[in-house]
Design a protein around this motif. Structure first.
Motif, PDB file in Angstrom:
ATOM      1  N   ASP A 178       0.841  -1.191   0.000  1.00 52.25           N
ATOM      2  CA  ASP A 178       0.000   0.000   0.000  1.00 52.25           C
ATOM      3  C   ASP A 178       0.884   1.252   0.000  1.00 52.25           C
ATOM      4  N   LEU A 181       1.388   3.399   3.105  1.00 54.18           N
ATOM      5  CA  LEU A 181       2.275   3.049   4.214  1.00 54.18           C
ATOM      6  C   LEU A 181       3.516   3.942   4.206  1.00 54.18           C
ATOM      7  N   SER A 185       4.470   6.692   6.994  1.00 51.99           N
ATOM      8  CA  SER A 185       5.771   6.709   7.638  1.00 51.99           C
ATOM      9  C   SER A 185       6.388   8.105   7.553  1.00 51.99           C
ATOM     10  N   ILE A 199       9.925  -0.030   6.540  1.00 47.98           N
ATOM     11  CA  ILE A 199       8.613  -0.347   5.970  1.00 47.98           C
ATOM     12  C   ILE A 199       8.740  -1.125   4.654  1.00 47.98           C
TER      13      ILE A 199
ATOM     14  N   ALA B  90      -3.734   2.504   7.001  1.00 44.66           N
ATOM     15  CA  ALA B  90      -2.308   2.358   6.670  1.00 44.66           C
ATOM     16  C   ALA B  90      -1.471   2.005   7.888  1.00 44.66           C
ATOM     17  N   PHE B  92       1.154  -0.287   9.802  1.00 45.03           N
ATOM     18  CA  PHE B  92       2.245  -1.105   9.293  1.00 45.03           C
ATOM     19  C   PHE B  92       1.960  -2.560   9.650  1.00 45.03           C
ATOM     20  N   ASN B 100       3.603   0.278  16.077  1.00 47.28           N
ATOM     21  CA  ASN B 100       2.976   1.253  15.186  1.00 47.28           C
ATOM     22  C   ASN B 100       2.867   2.607  15.867  1.00 47.28           C
TER      23      ASN B 100
END
Lengths: 285, 365, 348
Positions: A178, A181, A185, A199, B90, B92, B100
């Motif tokens: 995705d 992500l 981050s 990630i 979203a 992780f 997270n």
């Protein structure tokens, strides 16, 4: 309901043709090879034993060739990964038009005959080949480099030839990640490198492992590339098997070498699969 | 809970183009510290583009984003301290809930002890303390959202961005989470921008709503104003249900307008820049009109009657065939207002939601 | 004898390796013979000269299948007891002895082959006739090597550092070279130590040890090597094609061996097989094959030596007898050990 159940119970029959094919053309020859490897003498006069295995392990040259081959695979696979990962990553980030161009370039080695490809590389890597002409013209080296008939040359060619096997699984996995992500981050304060290592990289591990398994097995068994680019002064397992089976007609020994080689590669693959299982379990349950 | 309250956010002359497509056209937004503003509009209206521009994932073609008066347009997202909760959360997938939530703090290089303490605090706030060791896939949608929120708040962002935060939740959970988020937002006082295509959600949760259409900011106002006094025909029809009735300007003063519909003239307390005799559209909410059997108002024919909870919905046709919806209390409705009967529609000129230029007048109306 | 590698050969090799050759040969058209041949020059010359001659004489057609000598043996071994995968084998001396030992070859019935009697006696083998002699020497690039070499010792000259090419023992060329070095160093087929000792000192000069003959030929073309061991026929064919290459015999005697043709045991078309082998012995065929660029050394008494064969290899039958020959029976016994030692010695 009953009809559906019956249909379901018959679905396994769909796998029959493939099973038969595998049994006939893979399992049977494999068993044959394993069987022959226990023949005590070259003439296969019937006596059974571990003579061939003992002969293999008894000569340090053989063991060196085995480790050389396994290491050759490690080097070429690492190079495939180092070059292939950025390529796959780039693929997920460019327009559809560029994607088709990239995928074309990536699969080009697959659609070219292995012999044509290898001879092209001989021309490129040769003493008077493109690479050496360029190096000498640029003054990087006074003498042409020894690329052909060197392990460096074999590694370079294997990297090009087996690249698709690394890149395609990587693309599949990277495309599944995705994109939010990475954005998340970043919004949480992570820089590009942190985002990559924390990630993107962990999430692409299944693709790395799949690509590594495919590339590795292809590299260590690449008979044509190894023998034509490497020449006779670099000996790897496939050539050794060929020598024993074809030149010397020593089938039992060739079979034993094959079995030892197969087991070594399988062990490495099993290790990688175990790694990926652990990873996949964590990711996808 | 945090000291994140009190940051002002402003968009100044933001324009963004994707090739020939204009996704945002000269948008100006001034969001006060602690305010919750919704960006509302149909898909493709530019609201997600604006959110990405605020977060820093997109650099606008023109214009600036300012926090507390300082431009941040050229600062990368990881240095903005602007938190975002994505539509799909979203989270992780390879990290535990606690990892997270602690991710942003770890990225900032905070000591382990501090990270653990903050993670605990944040999980407490979202009532997820018991789930720290779980993986995201072991959580329900609502739980995932709480974690995403906690993860975002853990870095004490100056601004909180919520991208369609409730769309993936089922209906019952949605209301709970809306209340929850509103409570957390109030409590922390964090300036929040919420993107949604759901007008009810926007109306219920926002301090102000920015309605967007095709990259243009149609109206920025409090929910009640958006609903009661939509500035444009688009806002009027996109937010709430509107009955649009064609008429002619019969008379006008500076502040009032008389609209003739059929034989009746309705005196409204809204001004118009149209001239007497011009065609006009009068918009009125279903709950602002009344049906009556007694003569007076516009004659209508009732097509259908639907009881919905405490209310009754009527689908009626004006003489010229214009459909009109009416909502009134069941208790206040006469029992003889039945389907396929005639009645009168009473429009209170003081309760209409807007007067608009009729873009496409029916000839002879 | 070695030959240029191609994908087909590799496939043939790997197919044999996989045991695929155990599959019985399909039912061919009634009058179709399957004959093995070597690749490169041999596949070309036999396709151009032998096949039409045979078809005209017998009214049958032939499928010529290029295969390494060792691949032929592998296929015949795998098919032993069933129908043979091909009817005619073509082998160098060493592999021929092995095939005969393994019982893969039928005795040659001279009565069925009118041209057999026309061969010089030394070419009238019990299991099949020799169809030519192959000789080896040194090939060099006249553009880069100004002084023509005269003996193997020239390969050791310091000026050829990194410019020399040899082949592995998989080819008779490489094997014959090693045997001749051994002979000159005082060794015998029973003791190859002198050869390996001498080989070690050649390593600095080696640019390449080709795994097979095809790669070896390509190295001359690409100027990858300037000087090296080469087979007379192949060198002359390359030269005819315009490659800058010259072949010289070495002064210490020319190593040579016979190449033979055989009717295999269990041949599906034995009569056609005899007709085919006999066609290869026909004076017309051998005379045509002696012409440039083929330069195939004739074995028939009815074909006088001419052209390059006469100027470089033999003017009289006695010249052939003066060449250097090896004891292939002993060679076959030692080959496995030598191969392993060769692997060890030349390893980078």
């Amino acid at each position: 309901m009953a009809a559906a159940a019956t249909e379901k119970s018959r679905e396994w029959q769909l796998a029959l043709p493939l099973t038969a094919f595998f049994a006939l053309f893979f399992v049977a020859p494999l068993l044959l090879v394993i069987g022959i490897s226990f023949q005590a003498t070259r003439r296969m006069t019937g006596g059974l034993g571990l003579n061939q295995y003992a002969a293999f392990l008894g000569d340090s040259l053989n063991v060196e060739v085995l480790t050389d081959t396994l290491l050759l695979g490690v080097k070429a696979t690492l190079l495939c990964l180092i070059f292939g990962y950025p390529l796959a990553w780039l693929f997920t980030r460019v327009s559809a038009k560029l994607q088709s161009l990239l995928i074309f370039l990536v699969i080009l080695p697959i659609v070219t005959s292995v012999v044509v490809r290898t001879f092209a590389w001989i021309v490129i890597l040769g003493r008077h080949g493109m690479v050496n002409d360029t190096i000498v013209a640029l003054g990087l080296s006074a003498q042409p480099l020894h690329l052909l008939f060197s392990e460096a040359g074999v590694v370079i060619v294997l990297t090009q030839v087996q690249m698709p096997l690394m890149v395609l699984p990587l693309i599949t996995v990277l495309q599944r990640i995705d994109p939010n992500l990475a954005s998340a981050s970043s919004a949480l304060g992570a820089g590009a490198w942190r985002t990559f290592f924390k990630i993107t990289l962990p999430l692409s591990m299944p693709g790395i492992i799949a690509g590594t398994i495919l590339t590795y097995t292809a590299c260590v068994t690449a008979f044509v590339t190894q023998s034509l680019i490497g020449g006779s002064r670099l000996l790897y397992m496939p050539m050794m098997i060929f020598q024993q089976a074809m030149d010397l007609q020593n089938w039992p020994f060739a079979a034993a070498v094959s079995v030892i080689f197969m087991i070594s590669v399988l062990l490495i693959v099993a290790l990688l699969v175990a790694l990926s299982r652990g990873r996949a379990a964590r990711l996808y349950g | 809970m945090t000291d994140a309250s009190g940051h002002a956010l402003a968009l100044e002359h933001i324009t963004h183009r994707f090739g020939d497509m204009v996704a945002a056209s000269n948008i100006n937004l001034d969001i006060k510290p602690g305010e919750l503003v919704s960006l509302l509009g149909p898909s493709g209206c530019g609201k997600t583009t604006l959110l990405k521009i605020i977060a820093g994932f997109l650099r606008p073609t023109e214009g600036d984003v300012l926090v507390d008066g300082a431009a941040i347009t050229h600062i990368p997202p990881n240095r903005r301290r602007i938190g975002i909760v994505f539509q799909n959360y979203a989270l992780f997938p390879h990290m535990t809930v606690a990892d997270n939530v602690g991710y942003g703090l770890a990225a900032a290089g905070r000591p382990k002890g501090e990270i653990a303490a903050t993670v605990k605090e944040m999980l407490d706030v979202v009532q997820m303390s018991a789930f720290g060791d779980r993986l995201p896939r072991q959580l329900s949608g609502g739980q995932q959202q709480r974690v995403a929120l906690a993860r975002c708040l853990a870095i004490r962002p100056r601004i909180l961005l919520l991208d369609e935060p409730f769309s993936a939740l089922d209906k019952n959970l949605r209301l709970d989470m809306q209340i929850e988020i509103k409570r957390l937002q109030r409590q922390s006082g964090i300036t929040t921008v919420l993107v949604t295509h759901d007008q009810e959600e926007a109306l219920s949760i926002s301090d102000r709503i920015a309605v967007l259409s095709r990259g243009i900011l149609e109206q920025l106002a409090a929910p009640s104003e958006i609903y009661d006094r939509p500035r444009t025909l688009f806002v009027n029809t996109f937010v709430g249900t509107a009955n649009l009735i064609e008429g002619i300007v019969a008379a006008k003063t500076k502040s009032d307008t008389g609209v003739r519909i059929g034989d009746a003239v309705i005196d409204t307390n809204l001004p118009t820049y149209l001239a007497v005799g011009d065609p006009i559209l009068l918009s009125v909410r279903p709950e602002s009109v009344r049906l009556s059997k007694a003569a007076g108002g516009l004659p209508v024919r009732i097509r259908a009657v639907m009881p919905i909870g405490p209310s009754q919905i009527y689908d009626v046709l004006l003489a010229d065939g214009t459909p009109v919806k009416v909502v009134q209390d069941r208790a206040a409705s006469a029992p003889d207002l039945t389907a396929d009967s005639d009645a009168f529609l009473v429009i209170d000129g003081r309760r209409i939601s807007g007067l608009f230029t009729n873009p496409d007048p029916t000839p002879g109306a | 004898m070695p030959f240029p590698i191609s994908r087909r050969h590799l496939l043939a090799g790997s197919a044999a390796l996989a045991g695929m050759s155990a599959l019985p040969r399909g039912v061919f058209a009634a009058d179709e013979l399957v004959a093995a041949t070597f690749g490169g020059t041999w596949a070309n010359v036999q396709k151009e000269i032998l096949a039409p001659y045979f078809s005209k004489k017998s009214g049958a057609t032939v499928v010529q299948s290029p295969m390494l000598a060792t691949a032929q043996i592998a296929k015949l071994t795998a098919a032993k007891g069933g129908p043979a995968p091909f009817d005619v084998a073509m082998l160098d001396e060493g592999p021929a002895l092995e095939a005969i030992d393994a019982g893969l070859i039928a005795k040659y019935d001279a009565a069925k082959s009118p041209n057999f009697a026309g061969l010089y006696p030394q070419f009238q083998g019990e299991y099949g006739p020799a169809i030519t002699m192959q000789a080896i020497g040194i090939a060099y690039n006249p553009k880069t090597v100004k002084t023509p070499p005269t003996s193997w010792a020239d390969l050791w000259k310091p000026e050829y550092k990194g410019r020399v090419g040899i082949t592995s023992l998989a080819s008779t060329l490489g094997l014959a070279f090693l045997l001749d070095i051994n002979r000159l160093e005082g060794g015998t087929e029973a003791d190859m130590t002198p050869a390996f000792k001498k080989l070690k000192t050649l390593l600095p000069n080696l640019a390449a040890v080709s795994a097979n003959f095809g790669a070896h030929g390509a190295l001359f073309r690409q100027n990858e090597i300037d000087i090296g061991v080469q087979n007379f026929n192949f060198a002359e064919e390359l030269k005819a094609k315009g490659v800058p290459i010259e072949f010289v015999r070495v002064s210490t005697g020319t190593p040579a061996w016979k190449t033979t043709m055989h009717v295999v045991k269990g041949a599906l078309k034995p009569d056609l097989a005899y007709a085919y082998v006999d066609s290869q012995l026909a004076p017309d065929v051998q005379a045509a094959m002696q012409k440039t660029p083929w330069n195939v050394v004739p074995t028939s008494t009815k074909v006088p030596y001419e052209g390059i064969v006469a100027s470089k290899i033999a003017k009289t039958p006695d010249d052939l007898k003066k060449m250097v020959f090896f004891d292939w029976k002993k060679v076959n016994q030692g080959r496995a050990a030598w191969t392993q030692q060769f692997n060890r010695e030349i390893r980078v």
